[in-house]
Design a protein around this motif. Structure first.
Motif, mmCIF file in Angstrom:
data_model
loop_
_atom_site.group_PDB
_atom_site.id
_atom_site.type_symbol
_atom_site.label_atom_id
_atom_site.label_comp_id
_atom_site.label_asym_id
_atom_site.label_seq_id
_atom_site.Cartn_x
_atom_site.Cartn_y
_atom_site.Cartn_z
ATOM 1 N N LEU A 1 -16.147 -32.319 17.879
ATOM 2 C CA LEU A 1 -14.691 -32.031 18.266
ATOM 3 C C LEU A 1 -14.195 -30.527 18.526
ATOM 4 N N LYS A 2 -14.426 -29.899 17.534
ATOM 5 C CA LYS A 2 -14.000 -28.472 17.400
ATOM 6 C C LYS A 2 -14.919 -27.851 18.743
ATOM 7 N N LYS A 3 -16.195 -28.139 19.022
ATOM 8 C CA LYS A 3 -16.961 -27.536 20.039
ATOM 9 C C LYS A 3 -16.276 -27.965 21.536
ATOM 10 N N LEU A 4 -15.853 -29.003 21.442
ATOM 11 C CA LEU A 4 -15.296 -29.381 22.903
ATOM 12 C C LEU A 4 -13.859 -29.089 23.067
ATOM 13 N N SER A 5 -12.973 -28.662 21.953
ATOM 14 C CA SER A 5 -11.529 -28.375 22.093
ATOM 15 C C SER A 5 -11.289 -27.288 23.199
ATOM 16 N N PRO A 6 -12.050 -26.360 23.426
ATOM 17 C CA PRO A 6 -11.808 -25.389 24.632
ATOM 18 C C PRO A 6 -11.232 -26.137 25.682
ATOM 19 N N ALA A 7 -11.799 -27.483 26.038
ATOM 20 C CA ALA A 7 -11.308 -28.108 27.087
ATOM 21 C C ALA A 7 -9.839 -28.483 26.992
ATOM 22 N N GLN B 1 -15.457 -39.854 26.968
ATOM 23 C CA GLN B 1 -15.963 -39.548 28.204
ATOM 24 C C GLN B 1 -16.754 -38.192 28.026
ATOM 25 N N LEU B 2 -15.886 -37.240 27.515
ATOM 26 C CA LEU B 2 -16.146 -35.796 27.259
ATOM 27 C C LEU B 2 -17.435 -35.696 26.320
ATOM 28 N N ALA B 3 -17.358 -36.403 25.171
ATOM 29 C CA ALA B 3 -18.302 -36.477 24.205
ATOM 30 C C ALA B 3 -19.553 -36.989 24.585
ATOM 31 N N ALA B 4 -19.355 -38.257 25.489
ATOM 32 C CA ALA B 4 -20.787 -38.774 26.056
ATOM 33 C C ALA B 4 -21.628 -37.766 26.837
ATOM 34 N N LYS B 5 -20.755 -37.130 27.908
ATOM 35 C CA LYS B 5 -21.462 -36.053 28.776
ATOM 36 C C LYS B 5 -21.909 -34.926 27.811
ATOM 37 N N ASP B 6 -21.372 -34.649 26.598
ATOM 38 C CA ASP B 6 -21.884 -33.461 25.934
ATOM 39 C C ASP B 6 -23.098 -34.085 25.224
ATOM 40 N N GLU B 7 -23.263 -35.235 24.439
ATOM 41 C CA GLU B 7 -24.048 -35.301 23.521
ATOM 42 C C GLU B 7 -24.647 -36.883 23.740
ATOM 43 N N GLY B 8 -24.386 -37.388 24.753
ATOM 44 C CA GLY B 8 -24.744 -38.794 25.257
ATOM 45 C C GLY B 8 -23.984 -39.884 24.652
ATOM 46 N N TRP B 9 -24.145 -41.079 24.982
ATOM 47 C CA TRP B 9 -23.351 -42.235 24.700
ATOM 48 C C TRP B 9 -23.591 -42.721 23.077
ATOM 49 N N ALA B 10 -24.887 -42.571 22.801
ATOM 50 C CA ALA B 10 -25.006 -42.994 21.400
ATOM 51 C C ALA B 10 -24.247 -42.267 20.401
ATOM 52 N N SER B 11 -23.902 -41.017 20.766
ATOM 53 C CA SER B 11 -23.122 -40.127 19.696
ATOM 54 C C SER B 11 -21.683 -39.989 19.851
ATOM 55 N N THR C 1 -15.206 -48.520 24.560
ATOM 56 C CA THR C 1 -16.436 -48.164 24.501
ATOM 57 C C THR C 1 -17.390 -49.264 24.298
ATOM 58 N N TYR C 2 -16.917 -50.400 23.384
ATOM 59 C CA TYR C 2 -17.876 -51.142 23.440
ATOM 60 C C TYR C 2 -18.190 -52.088 24.595
ATOM 61 N N ALA C 3 -17.420 -52.045 25.522
ATOM 62 C CA ALA C 3 -17.581 -52.804 26.570
ATOM 63 C C ALA C 3 -18.401 -52.034 27.925
ATOM 64 N N ASN C 4 -18.592 -50.656 27.427
ATOM 65 C CA ASN C 4 -19.266 -49.979 28.597
ATOM 66 C C ASN C 4 -20.696 -49.951 28.474
ATOM 67 N N PRO C 5 -21.278 -50.408 29.880
ATOM 68 C CA PRO C 5 -22.826 -50.662 29.828
ATOM 69 C C PRO C 5 -23.407 -49.452 29.575
ATOM 70 N N GLU C 6 -22.965 -48.452 29.760
ATOM 71 C CA GLU C 6 -23.988 -47.198 29.244
ATOM 72 C C GLU C 6 -24.001 -47.019 27.793
ATOM 73 N N VAL D 1 -3.846 -34.693 19.177
ATOM 74 C CA VAL D 1 -4.248 -35.688 18.217
ATOM 75 C C VAL D 1 -4.350 -36.966 19.502
ATOM 76 N N THR D 2 -3.434 -37.219 20.417
ATOM 77 C CA THR D 2 -3.709 -38.065 21.497
ATOM 78 C C THR D 2 -4.861 -37.844 22.376
ATOM 79 N N TRP D 3 -5.002 -36.511 22.613
ATOM 80 C CA TRP D 3 -6.398 -35.751 23.434
ATOM 81 C C TRP D 3 -7.429 -36.358 22.664
#
Length: 447
Positions: free
Chosen positions: A49-55, A339-349, A358-363, A329-331
């Motif tokens: 979360l800290k890593k992605l927070s510059p966005a 979606q941002l975390a999935a792009k950075d670390e992959g959907w499993a993470s 999230t649980y309905a997402n095929p990816e 907090v809402t962001w």
């Protein structure tokens, strides 16, 4: 080359007037800038979360984030001290299902009302919302939600001719651990939390006690630690770690065991479901393609065998930047962040347990074979019915009263002493029973 030495005196009057105008124009922007100080823990999801927070800061240039990242036990102490003394050091705190309802009830947290329409609160798993509410009012937004489960090495089980059941018993876990321990190779049959703390070793130990038929208190708030159920549960747990666990187990919490498991040192690990995404991530785990999973073990009853917890983001009433804090907090708990975390670390993470989408997402389904299992564990954990015997409190792995932080930690220290070989089980439980009794008596729970 000689450097020119400019002062205000050397500027012509027209330039001076322009400089004054520019400073005046910038002043409102500087005044609007809000600093949001975030107190959180040092686990992988929060570090991400800290890593992605510059966005977030890029999209909100008038908000500056300041991070205070602490070890789990220290975070709990600092957050509790800050909120109870109205210090106002933090604008956002990572807290859980233990604190949110209690602190909300006392008026210490800003209610999570008037959320943006695109936040889609109905998409948030109901168990998560309920666990962070008091009297129907939500007081924190879930960053991730977890239960507990059993992880195991499929390759080691296969090589030893063992089969992990979907619902193992603790007796079976002991048999497996005995067979899979090979200390000469640095291979341990099991890794479990041993580090003292009401949310560290006691989160796990409380579930063992529950499924062994024990409880913290009877209906009259008499402490029940010095009972056969607690003795059996704690003896089983400490013997298992002494015989089949890694050295120094009394110092190992969630992060330490995650490192051991992901580096191939443990044949089994019973802990938070949130670890699944980390163990299945090839960038973080050396055994990503060898991990199997099963339900948290049971003993004499299935009640309370797996916990319910949510690391969530809350805003103290003492925050002077509540609007900016709420934006963050809402962001951080939104669909967009996932979606941002999935792009950075992959959907499993991605942060698990929070959103139905999230649980309905095929990816996500493809990347996280544990997804449906984890959601089921979260939805089936019942804080209102976690013991085979009647109890006067709510909570699976904690007692939902303010005093628990104090006596839960004292009991955790005694039990860590048992694991370290410094304290006999009898002495630890007698001391723990006295501490728990004294706390609830002083608080007026006992009649």
């Amino acid at each position: 080359m000689k450097r020119a030495n400019f002062t205000l005196k050397t500027l012509p009057m027209r330039s001076l007037a322009f400089a004054a105008f520019a400073i005046a124009a910038l002043a409102p922007i500087a005044a609007k800038a809000a600093t949001v100080t975030i107190a959180t823990l040092n686990n992988p999801d929060m570090i991400e979360l800290k890593k992605l927070s510059p966005a977030f800061e890029k999209a909100n240039p008038d908000i500056q984030l300041k991070w205070v990242i602490l070890e789990e036990n220290v975070l709990r102490q600092r957050a509790t001290t800050d909120i109870t003394t109205n210090s106002g050091q933090f604008d956002v705190m990572a807290i859980g299902t233990y604190e949110a309802p209690q602190w909300g009830k006392r008026g210490w947290l800003a209610p999570m009302t008037n959320l943006p329409a695109d936040y889609d609160l109905e998409d948030v798993v109901k168990t998560a919302r309920d666990g962070l509410s008091y009297n129907g009012q939500l007081y924190a937004l879930p960053f991730y939600v977890e239960s507990s489960m059993t992880y195991y090495r499929k390759d080691l089980f296969e090589a030893a001719g063992l089969k992990m059941p979907d619902q193992p018993t603790y007796d079976q876990i002991k048999q497996f651990a005995d067979k899979l321990t090979d200390k000469s190779k640095g291979q341990y049959g099991i890794c479990l939390r041993g580090k003292a703390g009401w949310g560290e070793n006691m989160a796990f130990v409380s579930t063992v006690v529950n499924t062994f038929g024990g409880r913290w208190f009877d209906e009259n708030w008499k402490a029940q630690l010095d009972t056969p159920e607690w003795h059996k549960a704690v003896t089983f747990y400490s013997d298992l770690l002494k015989n089949d666990g890694p050295p120094g187990a009394s110092s190992n919490g969630f992060n330490e065991n995650l490192t051991l498991m992901s580096s191939g040192k443990c044949a089994m690990w019973i802990d938070a479901t949130v670890a699944a995404g980390m163990l299945y991530n090839k960038a973080q785990s050396q055994v990503a393609d060898k991990i199997g999973f099963a339900a948290a073990p049971v003993a004499v009853t299935p009640k309370g065998n797996h916990w319910l917890w949510s690391w969530s983001l809350a805003i103290p009433k003492t925050s002077k930047s509540q609007d900016a804090a709420k934006k963050f907090v809402t962001w951080a708990t939104s669909k967009d962040y996932i979606q941002l975390a999935a792009k950075d670390e992959g959907w499993a993470s991605v942060p698990p347990g929070t959103r139905k989408s999230t649980y309905a997402n095929p990816e996500y389904k493809k990347a996280a074979p544990f997804g449906d299992f984890v959601l089921s564990a979260i939805e089936s954990a019942n804080p209102n019915d976690s013991s085979a015997q009647k109890i006067p409190y709510t909570g699976v792995q904690f007692v939902g009263i303010p005093e628990f932080q104090s006596f839960g930690t004292v009991v955790g220290q005694s039990i860590a002493g048992v694991v370290a070989g410094q304290t006999p089980v009898d002495a630890a439980l007698k001391a723990g029973n006295a501490a728990a009794d004294r706390a609830v008596k002083q608080a007026g729970y006992q009649k």
